[in-house]
Design a protein around this motif. Structure first.
Motif, PDB file in Angstrom:
ATOM      1  N   ALA A 118       0.827  -1.210   0.000  1.00 46.45           N
ATOM      2  CA  ALA A 118       0.000   0.000   0.000  1.00 46.45           C
ATOM      3  C   ALA A 118       0.858   1.255   0.000  1.00 46.45           C
ATOM      4  N   VAL A 119       1.909   1.278   0.805  1.00 44.64           N
ATOM      5  CA  VAL A 119       2.805   2.440   0.841  1.00 44.64           C
ATOM      6  C   VAL A 119       3.515   2.589  -0.493  1.00 44.64           C
ATOM      7  N   GLY A 120       3.991   1.491  -1.046  1.00 46.87           N
ATOM      8  CA  GLY A 120       4.718   1.545  -2.321  1.00 46.87           C
ATOM      9  C   GLY A 120       3.876   2.045  -3.471  1.00 46.87           C
ATOM     10  N   THR A 121       2.646   1.582  -3.580  1.00 50.30           N
ATOM     11  CA  THR A 121       1.805   2.028  -4.692  1.00 50.30           C
ATOM     12  C   THR A 121       1.402   3.490  -4.533  1.00 50.30           C
ATOM     13  N   ALA A 122       1.110   3.917  -3.298  1.00 51.74           N
ATOM     14  CA  ALA A 122       0.776   5.327  -3.079  1.00 51.74           C
ATOM     15  C   ALA A 122       1.989   6.215  -3.342  1.00 51.74           C
ATOM     16  N   ALA A 123       3.167   5.770  -2.927  1.00 52.32           N
ATOM     17  CA  ALA A 123       4.388   6.552  -3.162  1.00 52.32           C
ATOM     18  C   ALA A 123       4.694   6.656  -4.654  1.00 52.32           C
ATOM     19  N   GLU A 124       4.503   5.583  -5.400  1.00 55.69           N
ATOM     20  CA  GLU A 124       4.744   5.628  -6.848  1.00 55.69           C
ATOM     21  C   GLU A 124       3.766   6.561  -7.542  1.00 55.69           C
ATOM     22  N   ALA A 140       3.096  11.946 -10.062  1.00 57.86           N
ATOM     23  CA  ALA A 140       2.284  13.156 -10.163  1.00 57.86           C
ATOM     24  C   ALA A 140       3.048  14.417  -9.750  1.00 57.86           C
ATOM     25  N   TRP A 141       4.022  14.283  -8.856  1.00 59.09           N
ATOM     26  CA  TRP A 141       4.737  15.433  -8.323  1.00 59.09           C
ATOM     27  C   TRP A 141       6.237  15.252  -8.534  1.00 59.09           C
ATOM     28  N   PRO A 142       6.843  16.036  -9.412  1.00 57.96           N
ATOM     29  CA  PRO A 142       8.288  15.911  -9.666  1.00 57.96           C
ATOM     30  C   PRO A 142       9.142  16.190  -8.428  1.00 57.96           C
ATOM     31  N   GLU A 143       8.619  16.963  -7.475  1.00 61.13           N
ATOM     32  CA  GLU A 143       9.373  17.267  -6.256  1.00 61.13           C
ATOM     33  C   GLU A 143       9.596  16.024  -5.387  1.00 61.13           C
ATOM     34  N   LEU A 144       8.796  14.987  -5.609  1.00 63.71           N
ATOM     35  CA  LEU A 144       8.890  13.777  -4.793  1.00 63.71           C
ATOM     36  C   LEU A 144       9.691  12.660  -5.464  1.00 63.71           C
ATOM     37  N   VAL A 150      12.661  11.639  -3.332  1.00 66.75           N
ATOM     38  CA  VAL A 150      12.368  11.416  -1.921  1.00 66.75           C
ATOM     39  C   VAL A 150      12.288   9.917  -1.654  1.00 66.75           C
ATOM     40  N   ARG A 151      12.909   9.484  -0.555  1.00 67.29           N
ATOM     41  CA  ARG A 151      12.836   8.076  -0.147  1.00 67.29           C
ATOM     42  C   ARG A 151      11.671   7.895   0.810  1.00 67.29           C
ATOM     43  N   PHE A 152      10.785   6.968   0.495  1.00 67.70           N
ATOM     44  CA  PHE A 152       9.700   6.588   1.396  1.00 67.70           C
ATOM     45  C   PHE A 152      10.164   5.336   2.127  1.00 67.70           C
ATOM     46  N   GLU A 153      10.280   5.442   3.442  1.00 70.94           N
ATOM     47  CA  GLU A 153      10.756   4.329   4.254  1.00 70.94           C
ATOM     48  C   GLU A 153       9.668   3.903   5.231  1.00 70.94           C
ATOM     49  N   ALA A 177      -3.950   7.160   3.025  1.00 66.71           N
ATOM     50  CA  ALA A 177      -4.232   8.496   3.537  1.00 66.71           C
ATOM     51  C   ALA A 177      -3.053   9.030   4.344  1.00 66.71           C
ATOM     52  N   ASN A 178      -2.397   8.167   5.114  1.00 66.48           N
ATOM     53  CA  ASN A 178      -1.227   8.596   5.870  1.00 66.48           C
ATOM     54  C   ASN A 178      -0.051   8.912   4.952  1.00 66.48           C
ATOM     55  N   VAL A 179       0.105   8.158   3.876  1.00 67.96           N
ATOM     56  CA  VAL A 179       1.164   8.456   2.910  1.00 67.96           C
ATOM     57  C   VAL A 179       0.915   9.817   2.276  1.00 67.96           C
TER      58      VAL A 179
END
Length: 146
Positions: free
Chosen positions: A49-55, A60-64, A67-70, A122-124
Motif C-alpha cells: 500500500a505504501v509503495g503504490t501510493a508513493a509511486e 504526479a509530483w516531480p518534487e517527490l 524522496v525516499r519513502f521508508e 491516507a497517511n502516505v
C-alpha cells in the motif's frame, strides 16, 4: 413362528463400545491438513500500500521523485500531540511511515482490507503533503473523481 424380543426398559442404558461417539458412529479422521501460513502478511500488505501510493505521488509530483519513502515499526518517542504516524525530513529527502501506529491506532468505521489500505494511503498522502507544505487533497485531485 416369529419370536419377538422383549422390550428393553427405558432405564437401562445402551452399552456402546468406547470408540463410538454419542451418535453410535466411529470417530472420523481429519479431512484437511493443518492450516498453512498466510501467503502474504500484514507487513507485506502495508509495504504494498505504501509503495503504490508513493509511486503514484512520485509520478504526479516531480518534487517527490528523489524522496525516499521508508517504513519503520515505531517512532523513537511520543511527542506533545501523541504518537506520530510519520517523520518528514526535507534536508535528507526522506519520509518515514511508522507501521504499528498507522495500523493499530487508525479508527476505521469498517474493518476490511479495502478500508485498511485506504487508511494507509491516507497517511502516505498526509506525510507527502507535509513534505511539500500543501494540503493532502491537492496532491491527487483526479484520484478521487470517478
Amino acid at each position: 413362528m416369529l419370536r419377538r424380543r422383549a422390550p428393553r426398559s427405558a432405564s437401562a442404558p445402551v452399552a456402546r463400545p468406547s470408540r463410538h461417539g454419542r451418535h453410535g458412529r466411529e470417530g472420523r479422521s481429519p479431512v484437511v491438513r493443518p492450516p498453512l501460513p498466510p501467503l502474504e502478511t500484514r507487513i507485506d500488505r502495508f509495504e504494498l500500500a505504501v509503495g503504490t501510493a508513493a509511486e503514484f505521488l512520485r509520478s504526479a509530483w516531480p518534487e517527490l521523485r528523489d524522496v525516499r519513502f521508508e517504513i519503520g515499526d515505531l517512532p523513537p518517542a511520543a511527542d506533545g500531540e501523541g504518537i506520530p504516524r510519520w517523520f518528514v525530513s526535507s534536508a535528507e529527502k526522506r519520509i518515514v511511515l511508522y507501521r504499528i501506529p498507522i495500523e493499530r491506532l487508525s479508527h476505521l468505521h469498517r474493518t476490511d482490507d479495502l478500508h485498511r489500505r485506504m487508511a494507509i494511503e491516507a497517511n502516505v498522502f498526509r506525510a507527502a503533503a507535509e513534505y511539500l507544505d500543501r494540503d493532502p487533497w491537492d496532491l491527487g485531485p483526479d484520484r478521487f473523481h470517478f
